[in-house]
Design an enzyme around this catalytic site. Structure first.
Site: not given
Ligand code: DGL
Length: 284
Positions: A19-20, A82, A167, A201, A203
């Site tokens: 993941d990012s 992600c 975050e 997403c 998050h």
């Molecule tokens: N985890 C990313 C997603 O599911 C969102 C976070 C980011 O923008 O890096 O798209």
């Protein structure tokens, strides 16, 4: 296991989860509960996150670099947990990189398992998608859902403030309420008939209760963890050769491209239990 064409022994390795940043931990959490016997390596590119507003080219390059790191750690199967990376980088990795460089390895995303099933939840056939600007602008969800459920109308809404709020652990504040209301109102303005909303997403499960409270009980709000876990279980059943290459010692290792103390502190929020990470620079 022996790969006859190259005549070298391939050792089973952990499943890689990328993941990012922290978001993929919400997906790993669900997968690890359903498949606890497997070994996992998590890699969060916290030093370069968020990816949500970055260009196609940048997300593709960053994601490929991370996937290569996971391959170096002996992962044969990598999941891009992600949405932004799945929407912007997965196709290129699957169609261009893997066949030429790593033909025996596999990279899967979160988009396919989600778009394959989301139409089954909706009676009105009006589906809402909430994601980062990158995911929404890619148009991937709309295109893929239409392939599986041509009778569904898809309404997308970018929620660019939600990831920074989460975050920074500001997601349960009055400020966050304002942005939750703002994006959900914008989505509902597009169609009053939406009865199913996908959290596209990783998050967003952290504000699931707030989203559910705001939209009310007539609208189903679906996080991705369970869908992705079921998709992985199905994939492993259909691909026994890959299943055999997945190590099953129940071990989990967490890597971050940024500071480990920060990662450990924030990760608890996403993963629901404490963990200890290791620093791994990506793309240096
Ligand atoms: N985890 C990313 C997603 O599911 C969102 C976070 C980011 O923008 O890096 O798209």
């Amino acid at each position: 296991m022996k790969n006859l064409s190259e005549n070298k022994v391939i050792k089973p390795g952990p499943i890689g989860i990328f993941d990012s940043g922290y978001g993929g931990l919400t997906v790993l959490n669900k997968i690890a509960k359903d498949l606890p016997e497997y070994s996992y390596v998590y890699l969060g590119d916290n030093a370069r996150s968020p990816y949500g507003n970055r260009s196609f080219e940048t997300v593709k390059n960053y994601t490929l670099q991370a996937v290569k790191e996971l391959f170096e750690l002996n992962c044969h199967l990598v999941i891009l947990a992600c949405n932004t990376a799945s929407a912007k980088a997965l196709r290129t990795i699957q169609q261009t990189y893997l066949p030429k460089i790593e033909p025996h390895k596999r990279v899967l995303g979160v988009l396919r398992p989600s778009t394959e099933v989301i139409g089954k939840y909706s009676h009105t056939r009006h589906i809402g998608i909430l994601g980062t600007s990158g995911t929404v602008l890619s148009g991937s969800y709309e295109i893929e859902i239409k392939k599986f459920f041509p009778d569904c109308e898809v309404f997308q809404q970018a929620c660019p403030m939600w990831v920074p709020l989460i975050e920074n652990r500001e997601h349960q504040t009055e400020g966050a309420k304002y942005f939750i209301k703002k994006y959900l109102d914008q989505l509902m303005e597009r169609s009053g008939r939406i009865d199913t909303i996908l959290l596209a997403c990783t998050h967003y499960p952290l504000i699931l209760d707030e989203i559910r409270e705001y939209v009310g009980k007539d609208i189903q709000v679906i996080p991705q963890g369970e869908i992705v876990s079921l998709g992985l279980q199905d994939y492993l059943k259909r691909h026994p050769e890959m299943n055999a290459l997945c190590l099953k010692t129940g071990e989990r290792t967490y890597y971050t491209s940024d500071d480990t103390a920060n990662f450990n502190a924030a990760a608890e929020l996403f993963f629901g239990e404490s963990l200890s990470s290791v620093h791994l620079p990506i793309g240096d």
